[in-house]
Design an enzyme around this catalytic site. Structure first.
Site, PDB file in Angstrom:
ATOM      1  N   ARG A  40      -8.774   3.175  10.036  1.00 49.03           N
ATOM      2  CA  ARG A  40      -8.599   1.737  10.251  1.00 49.03           C
ATOM      3  C   ARG A  40      -9.867   1.075  10.757  1.00 49.03           C
ATOM      4  NH1 ARG A  40      -3.123   0.404  10.336  1.00 49.03           N
ATOM      5  NH2 ARG A  40      -1.830   2.176  10.888  1.00 49.03           N
ATOM      6  N   ARG A  94      11.956  -8.055   5.659  1.00 45.03           N
ATOM      7  CA  ARG A  94      12.340  -6.642   5.813  1.00 45.03           C
ATOM      8  C   ARG A  94      13.471  -6.474   6.821  1.00 45.03           C
ATOM      9  NH1 ARG A  94       6.702  -3.727   7.040  1.00 45.03           N
ATOM     10  NH2 ARG A  94       5.747  -3.894   4.992  1.00 45.03           N
ATOM     11  N   LYS A 133       0.808  -1.215   0.000  1.00 45.53           N
ATOM     12  CA  LYS A 133       0.000   0.000   0.000  1.00 45.53           C
ATOM     13  C   LYS A 133       0.849   1.278   0.000  1.00 45.53           C
ATOM     14  CE  LYS A 133      -2.306  -0.051   3.752  1.00 45.53           C
ATOM     15  NZ  LYS A 133      -1.513   0.853   4.612  1.00 45.53           N
ATOM     16  N   ARG A 191      -0.727  -9.682  13.738  1.00 43.04           N
ATOM     17  CA  ARG A 191      -1.141  -8.378  13.204  1.00 43.04           C
ATOM     18  C   ARG A 191      -2.179  -8.553  12.104  1.00 43.04           C
ATOM     19  NH1 ARG A 191       4.162  -5.984  11.127  1.00 43.04           N
ATOM     20  NH2 ARG A 191       2.986  -4.195  10.410  1.00 43.04           N
ATOM     21  N   ARG A 202      12.845  -5.489  12.689  1.00 40.32           N
ATOM     22  CA  ARG A 202      12.022  -4.947  13.770  1.00 40.32           C
ATOM     23  C   ARG A 202      11.202  -6.079  14.389  1.00 40.32           C
ATOM     24  NH1 ARG A 202       8.116  -0.671  12.269  1.00 40.32           N
ATOM     25  NH2 ARG A 202       7.378  -2.382  10.999  1.00 40.32           N
TER      26      ARG A 202
END
Ligand SMILES: [Zn+2]
Length: 221
Positions: A92, A127, A17, A171, A160
């Protein structure tokens, strides 16, 4: 050119996104507004809203809706939003969407980028980010030159905690639980456009432009 494009981008973490929003910004000349960026900006600038938000962020808590909405409104009132805007990752929840409506924020299209869960996990767990300058890499798609240090500043890259697999799956679960009603909310208003997020960024971008063109009444006739 057509008039302003006032759109929201929806999509689970890792759907691409942010990347798509930046491209839309360049093509549509409408600022890409992510709450993450707005929060970081406000925090850095030391504004009243930024300082309040920082307290929540430092405790690892979500920044409350009223604070985020105040920040979004402040941002949308700036002159560069007169020609449109791309809201990325906000609202959200249905409560936030209703608050945006009450605030009189115009939304003409809601693009929902959909990607399968395993693909999202692959994208996110790869990532690596630079704790010093914030640059983001990916072990598979965009590695740094030596694979472990930042090209820009030489700092050792880190994964992270948010990007570890168990955290990512949790999540996603939370995201879908919260966002499904939001998608329904905009579907009921006739604004929702679902776009497949699989395939390369170019293909996804073309699908989004087609969805937006349709939402805006199609290309100039
Ligand atoms: Zn760096």
């Amino acid at each position: 050119m057509n008039g302003a494009t006032r759109a929201i981008l929806l999509g689970a973490p890792g759907c691409g996104k942010g990347t798509q929003a930046k491209r839309l910004q360049d093509v549509l000349k409408a600022p890409h507004l992510s709450t993450g960026d707005m929060l970081r900006e406000a925090r850095k600038a030391g504004t009243e809203l930024g300082r309040r938000a920082a307290g929540f962020m430092d405790r690892g808590d979500l920044v409350p809706d009223d604070l985020v909405i105040a920040m979004v409104q402040e941002r949308l009132a700036r002159p560069d939003c007169e020609g449109g805007y791309i809201l990325d990752g906000f609202p959200r929840t249905v409560a936030q969407a209703e608050a945006l409506d009450r605030a009189g924020v115009v939304i003409e299209a809601v693009v929902d980028i959909t990607v399968g869960e395993d693909e999202v996990v692959r994208r996110i767990t790869g990532r690596r980010s630079c704790p010093s300058c914030g640059r983001v890499y990916h072990v598979e798609f965009a590695p740094s030159r030596d694979g472990t240090h930042c090209d820009a500043c030489g700092t050792a890259l880190v994964q992270r905690p948010d990007d570890q697999e168990a955290t990512v799956r949790e999540r996603l679960r939370v995201y879908h639980q919260k966002t499904a009603p939001l998608a329904e909310y905009y579907r009921a208003k006739g604004l929702l456009k679902s776009v497949e997020g699989d395939g390369g960024p170019d293909a996804v971008f073309a699908r989004i432009m087609a969805a937006l063109g349709h939402a805006a009444g199609g290309p100039a006739r």
